[in-house]
Design a protein around this motif. Sequence first.
Motif, PDB file in Angstrom:
ATOM      1  N   GLU A  47      -2.507  22.485   6.566  1.00  0.00           N
ATOM      2  CA  GLU A  47      -2.738  22.117   7.967  1.00  0.00           C
ATOM      3  C   GLU A  47      -3.450  20.777   8.106  1.00  0.00           C
ATOM      4  OE1 GLU A  47      -6.116  25.082   6.980  1.00  0.00           O
ATOM      5  OE2 GLU A  47      -4.037  24.671   6.381  1.00  0.00           O
ATOM      6  N   LEU A  48      -4.126  20.340   7.054  1.00  0.00           N
ATOM      7  CA  LEU A  48      -4.766  19.027   7.104  1.00  0.00           C
ATOM      8  C   LEU A  48      -3.715  17.919   7.128  1.00  0.00           C
ATOM      9  CD1 LEU A  48      -7.683  19.553   4.547  1.00  0.00           C
ATOM     10  CD2 LEU A  48      -7.840  19.477   7.049  1.00  0.00           C
ATOM     11  N   GLY A  49      -2.601  18.158   6.462  1.00  0.00           N
ATOM     12  CA  GLY A  49      -1.509  17.196   6.506  1.00  0.00           C
ATOM     13  C   GLY A  49      -0.860  17.172   7.876  1.00  0.00           C
ATOM     14  N   GLU A  50      -0.672  18.341   8.451  1.00  0.00           N
ATOM     15  CA  GLU A  50      -0.070  18.420   9.783  1.00  0.00           C
ATOM     16  C   GLU A  50      -0.955  17.740  10.822  1.00  0.00           C
ATOM     17  OE1 GLU A  50       0.398  22.588  10.326  1.00  0.00           O
ATOM     18  OE2 GLU A  50       1.815  22.807   8.652  1.00  0.00           O
ATOM     19  N   ALA A  51      -2.261  17.788  10.616  1.00  0.00           N
ATOM     20  CA  ALA A  51      -3.201  17.154  11.542  1.00  0.00           C
ATOM     21  C   ALA A  51      -3.466  15.692  11.183  1.00  0.00           C
ATOM     22  CB  ALA A  51      -4.517  17.920  11.545  1.00  0.00           C
ATOM     23  N   GLN A  52      -2.742  15.203  10.171  1.00  0.00           N
ATOM     24  CA  GLN A  52      -2.885  13.812   9.715  1.00  0.00           C
ATOM     25  C   GLN A  52      -4.330  13.507   9.286  1.00  0.00           C
ATOM     26  OE1 GLN A  52      -1.154  11.032  12.514  1.00  0.00           O
ATOM     27  NE2 GLN A  52       0.773  12.142  12.606  1.00  0.00           N
TER      28      GLN A  52
ATOM     29  N   VAL B 106      -2.294   5.129  -4.960  1.00  0.00           N
ATOM     30  CA  VAL B 106      -3.371   5.971  -5.485  1.00  0.00           C
ATOM     31  C   VAL B 106      -3.896   6.894  -4.386  1.00  0.00           C
ATOM     32  CG1 VAL B 106      -5.736   5.949  -6.361  1.00  0.00           C
ATOM     33  CG2 VAL B 106      -4.051   4.369  -7.314  1.00  0.00           C
ATOM     34  N   VAL B 107      -4.154   6.329  -3.209  1.00  0.00           N
ATOM     35  CA  VAL B 107      -4.649   7.127  -2.080  1.00  0.00           C
ATOM     36  C   VAL B 107      -3.638   8.217  -1.718  1.00  0.00           C
ATOM     37  CG1 VAL B 107      -5.185   7.058   0.391  1.00  0.00           C
ATOM     38  CG2 VAL B 107      -6.125   5.306  -1.143  1.00  0.00           C
ATOM     39  N   ALA B 108      -2.358   7.862  -1.704  1.00  0.00           N
ATOM     40  CA  ALA B 108      -1.315   8.830  -1.350  1.00  0.00           C
ATOM     41  C   ALA B 108      -1.280   9.990  -2.347  1.00  0.00           C
ATOM     42  CB  ALA B 108       0.043   8.138  -1.304  1.00  0.00           C
ATOM     43  N   ALA B 109      -1.527   9.693  -3.615  1.00  0.00           N
ATOM     44  CA  ALA B 109      -1.518  10.748  -4.637  1.00  0.00           C
ATOM     45  C   ALA B 109      -2.648  11.740  -4.402  1.00  0.00           C
ATOM     46  CB  ALA B 109      -1.633  10.120  -6.028  1.00  0.00           C
ATOM     47  N   PHE B 110      -3.828  11.239  -4.046  1.00  0.00           N
ATOM     48  CA  PHE B 110      -4.952  12.123  -3.728  1.00  0.00           C
ATOM     49  C   PHE B 110      -4.647  12.928  -2.466  1.00  0.00           C
ATOM     50  CE2 PHE B 110      -7.294   9.863  -6.874  1.00  0.00           C
ATOM     51  CZ  PHE B 110      -8.471  10.548  -7.115  1.00  0.00           C
ATOM     52  N   ALA B 111      -4.138  12.256  -1.446  1.00  0.00           N
ATOM     53  CA  ALA B 111      -3.853  12.926  -0.173  1.00  0.00           C
ATOM     54  C   ALA B 111      -2.835  14.043  -0.356  1.00  0.00           C
ATOM     55  CB  ALA B 111      -3.350  11.908   0.847  1.00  0.00           C
ATOM     56  N   GLN B 112      -1.871  13.824  -1.225  1.00  0.00           N
ATOM     57  CA  GLN B 112      -0.845  14.834  -1.476  1.00  0.00           C
ATOM     58  C   GLN B 112      -1.454  16.107  -2.060  1.00  0.00           C
ATOM     59  OE1 GLN B 112       2.233  13.462  -4.125  1.00  0.00           O
ATOM     60  NE2 GLN B 112       3.552  15.216  -3.750  1.00  0.00           N
ATOM     61  N   VAL B 113      -2.427  15.950  -2.933  1.00  0.00           N
ATOM     62  CA  VAL B 113      -3.076  17.123  -3.521  1.00  0.00           C
ATOM     63  C   VAL B 113      -3.925  17.850  -2.470  1.00  0.00           C
ATOM     64  CG1 VAL B 113      -4.537  17.988  -5.381  1.00  0.00           C
ATOM     65  CG2 VAL B 113      -3.112  15.968  -5.764  1.00  0.00           C
ATOM     66  N   ILE B 114      -4.574  17.082  -1.599  1.00  0.00           N
ATOM     67  CA  ILE B 114      -5.373  17.694  -0.535  1.00  0.00           C
ATOM     68  C   ILE B 114      -4.489  18.508   0.395  1.00  0.00           C
ATOM     69  CG2 ILE B 114      -6.750  17.167   1.525  1.00  0.00           C
ATOM     70  CD1 ILE B 114      -7.975  14.830  -0.060  1.00  0.00           C
TER      71      ILE B 114
END
Length: 205
Positions: free
Chosen positions: A145-150, A131-139
């Motif tokens: 760049e938020l993904g690149e910065a973890q 569930v958390v991963a699904a939200f994070a993917q949309v973010i």
Amino acid sequence: MARGRSPGYDDQREAIRAGAAQLFASRGYPATSMNEVADACGMSKPSLYHYFRDKDALLASIAEDHVSRLEAVVEAVQKESLDPKAHLYRLINRFVEEYAGAQHAHRVLTEDVRFLGEEDRERILEGQRRVVAAFAQVIVALRPELGEAQLAKPLTMLLFGMINWMFTWLKQDGNLTHEAMAPIVADLFFGGYPAVQLPAIAAGA
């Protein structure tokens, strides 16, 4: 030949989960006995064991059922094929809506899963991670760049911090409802995440 399940078996299991979740949420899992669950459900203890082998199995079923419902919400929203902003807005609203009708089960999930054995606990936690991963993917889709910065997962957990603990202060008979709060939560997040500054190390400084 094994005895088949009665037509109302699944409905009875759901009723037991609901009754037990209310007891666990109000009294605490360790302090609640199966005798008390049976009494609350209007059935004998032997009948209760026909549906759940022990209290741990009942707790696991409550938590796993709640997580499964959340995963179903994630899947349903994904099928709507919305743009990232509308997707996340829809997720937030649907989750707040889901929590409104499952406050006892949600309290059990957040507070009592730690009492389960490792196998059951890990299975439920893995569902939560999805569930958390699904939200994070949309973010990440909103701001790569938020993904690149973890930072996608930490921001997701901050968002869930607003949603998950609403039951601790939002009164059921108060002026504010879950329906009214859902867009407020969404507005707070959408107003805040664009202003997040990347850590210097992530920004390449």
